[in-house]
Write a protein that holds these residues in place. Structure first.
Motif, PDB file in Angstrom:
ATOM      1  N   GLN A  76       2.106  52.756  47.251  1.00  0.00           N
ATOM      2  CA  GLN A  76       0.994  53.704  47.256  1.00  0.00           C
ATOM      3  C   GLN A  76       1.015  54.556  48.530  1.00  0.00           C
ATOM      4  O   GLN A  76       0.863  55.781  48.470  1.00  0.00           O
ATOM      5  N   ARG A  77       1.227  53.919  49.663  1.00  0.00           N
ATOM      6  CA  ARG A  77       1.260  54.659  50.932  1.00  0.00           C
ATOM      7  C   ARG A  77       2.437  55.621  50.993  1.00  0.00           C
ATOM      8  O   ARG A  77       2.314  56.729  51.521  1.00  0.00           O
ATOM      9  N   GLY A 101       6.206  44.012  52.711  1.00  0.00           N
ATOM     10  CA  GLY A 101       6.203  45.120  51.758  1.00  0.00           C
ATOM     11  C   GLY A 101       7.445  45.152  50.889  1.00  0.00           C
ATOM     12  O   GLY A 101       7.479  45.836  49.869  1.00  0.00           O
ATOM     13  N   MET A 136       6.881  47.848  55.353  1.00  0.00           N
ATOM     14  CA  MET A 136       5.745  48.472  56.038  1.00  0.00           C
ATOM     15  C   MET A 136       6.152  48.996  57.415  1.00  0.00           C
ATOM     16  O   MET A 136       5.682  50.049  57.830  1.00  0.00           O
ATOM     17  N   GLU A 151       1.353  58.596  48.879  1.00  0.00           N
ATOM     18  CA  GLU A 151       0.289  59.356  49.535  1.00  0.00           C
ATOM     19  C   GLU A 151       0.790  60.135  50.750  1.00  0.00           C
ATOM     20  O   GLU A 151       0.267  61.206  51.055  1.00  0.00           O
ATOM     21  N   GLY A 166      -5.542  43.618  59.613  1.00  0.00           N
ATOM     22  CA  GLY A 166      -4.183  43.777  59.123  1.00  0.00           C
ATOM     23  C   GLY A 166      -3.177  43.094  60.029  1.00  0.00           C
ATOM     24  O   GLY A 166      -3.312  41.913  60.365  1.00  0.00           O
ATOM     25  N   ALA A 175       2.625  42.812  49.367  1.00  0.00           N
ATOM     26  CA  ALA A 175       2.252  44.123  49.908  1.00  0.00           C
ATOM     27  C   ALA A 175       3.063  45.265  49.305  1.00  0.00           C
ATOM     28  O   ALA A 175       2.876  46.423  49.669  1.00  0.00           O
ATOM     29  N   GLY A 207       2.950  46.755  46.410  1.00  0.00           N
ATOM     30  CA  GLY A 207       2.123  47.767  45.751  1.00  0.00           C
ATOM     31  C   GLY A 207       1.444  48.688  46.747  1.00  0.00           C
ATOM     32  O   GLY A 207       1.403  49.905  46.555  1.00  0.00           O
ATOM     33  N   THR A 208       0.918  48.112  47.805  1.00  0.00           N
ATOM     34  CA  THR A 208       0.284  48.909  48.861  1.00  0.00           C
ATOM     35  C   THR A 208       1.300  49.830  49.508  1.00  0.00           C
ATOM     36  O   THR A 208       1.025  51.009  49.760  1.00  0.00           O
ATOM     37  N   ASN A 229      -8.454  49.988  60.840  1.00  0.00           N
ATOM     38  CA  ASN A 229      -7.629  48.777  60.864  1.00  0.00           C
ATOM     39  C   ASN A 229      -7.468  48.150  62.244  1.00  0.00           C
ATOM     40  O   ASN A 229      -6.720  47.182  62.382  1.00  0.00           O
TER      41      ASN A 229
END
Length: 151
Positions: A115-116, A104, A130, A119, A47, A109, A111-112, A43
């Motif tokens: 997910q992060r 976010g 974010m 994870e 981004g 953003a 959904g991203t 990145n």
């Protein structure tokens, strides 16, 4: 991601802008071989880095070359950006900061971010944006201190 010495929180401001200092840190750390490429390499220049350069109307590569020349501090680098891309108004900076610190949260953003969070094993932490995610994932856990209210 690991806590990287010398990589500041995205909430930290240079002049009137959040994130800019973090981007400079990543450039310097990458050049010094101290930025874990497995976590950050894909990145670099993309981004948030790309958004920041677009906001300042400078090319990432040009800014990177200026940063790596090593003769300007962060405030002078921001001034250099303003000389090339034009100074931003207080209102533009307020909009930039507001957008970035809320990215976010109930936007494209989200959904991203979800997910992060999963994870990275941060489910249950007060990660709403974010920026919060980056701080928690890198071991700063500043969200409870509400740094965005100090901006």
């Amino acid at each position: 991601m690991p806590l990287v010495p010398g990589l500041r929180s995205p909430y930290a401001k240079i002049g009137r802008l959040v994130y800019f200092g973090r981007m400079l840190d990543k450039m310097r750390l990458h050049a010094a071989g101290r930025l874990p490429l497995a976590d950050y390499g894909a990145n670099l220049g993309k981004g948030f880095d790309s958004r920041c350069c677009n906001f300042l109307r400078v090319k990432y590569e040009d800014l990177q070359a200026r940063v790596l020349a090593g003769d300007l501090d962060d405030a002078a680098l921001l001034a250099w950006c303003h000389e090339r891309g034009g100074a931003r108004t207080d209102e533009e900076c307020e909009i930039w900061n507001g957008f970035m610190i809320k990215r976010g949260w109930r936007d494209g953003a989200a959904g991203t971010l979800a997910q992060r969070i999963t994870e990275s094993g941060l489910v249950g932490q007060p990660v709403l944006t974010m920026f919060d995610y980056l701080d928690y994932d890198e071991g700063r856990a500043s969200a409870p201190e509400r740094p965005w209210e100090k901006i």
